[in-house]
Design a protein around this motif. Structure first.
Motif, PDB file in Angstrom:
ATOM      1  N   LEU A   1       0.864  -1.177   0.037  1.00 20.34           N
ATOM      2  CA  LEU A   1      -0.055   0.087   0.067  1.00 20.34           C
ATOM      3  C   LEU A   1       0.849   1.246  -0.015  1.00 20.34           C
ATOM      4  N   GLY A   2       0.560   2.348  -0.700  1.00 12.44           N
ATOM      5  CA  GLY A   2       1.289   3.444  -0.868  1.00 12.44           C
ATOM      6  C   GLY A   2       0.222   4.658  -0.631  1.00 12.44           C
ATOM      7  N   PHE A   3       0.901   5.612   0.158  1.00 11.94           N
ATOM      8  CA  PHE A   3       0.176   6.989   0.492  1.00 11.94           C
ATOM      9  C   PHE A   3       1.049   7.909   0.653  1.00 11.94           C
ATOM     10  N   TYR A   4       0.477   9.167   0.689  1.00 12.09           N
ATOM     11  CA  TYR A   4       1.343  10.507   0.674  1.00 12.09           C
ATOM     12  C   TYR A   4       1.160  11.175   2.019  1.00 12.09           C
ATOM     13  N   VAL A   5       2.301  11.736   2.306  1.00 10.25           N
ATOM     14  CA  VAL A   5       2.264  12.582   3.364  1.00 10.25           C
ATOM     15  C   VAL A   5       3.198  13.968   2.830  1.00 10.25           C
ATOM     16  N   ASP A   6       2.420  15.156   2.945  1.00  3.22           N
ATOM     17  CA  ASP A   6       3.185  16.363   2.451  1.00  3.22           C
ATOM     18  C   ASP A   6       3.653  16.131   1.084  1.00  3.22           C
ATOM     19  N   GLY A   7       2.922  15.572   0.123  1.00  4.95           N
ATOM     20  CA  GLY A   7       3.320  15.448  -1.147  1.00  4.95           C
ATOM     21  C   GLY A   7       4.237  14.343  -1.413  1.00  4.95           C
ATOM     22  N   GLU A   8       4.757  13.531  -0.374  1.00  4.45           N
ATOM     23  CA  GLU A   8       5.872  12.649  -0.600  1.00  4.45           C
ATOM     24  C   GLU A   8       5.494  11.248  -0.543  1.00  4.45           C
TER      25      GLU A   8
END
Length: 56
Positions: A11-18
């Motif tokens: 699973l992938g997710f984003y934190v502050d665009g990263e």
């Protein structure tokens, strides 16, 4: 803090665009922001250090 996602082990997710990504169903969240996002994703659960073996 460790989190587990059995249904989507990569699973992938984003934190502050990263982009961040689980590896083999596990992710170690180093920041409060990551922990907050992960706690809102359905199917992701927080696990204790005793529940999962140390990943190499």
């Amino acid at each position: 803090m460790k989190f587990k996602c059995e249904k989507y082990p990569e699973l992938g997710f984003y934190v502050d665009g990263e982009r961040k990504k689980f590896v083999k169903g596990l992710y170690v969240a180093d920041t409060k922001k990551e922990q907050g996002i992960l706690s809102k994703i359905k199917g992701v659960v927080k696990v204790s250090e005793k529940e999962t073996p140390d990943s190499k």
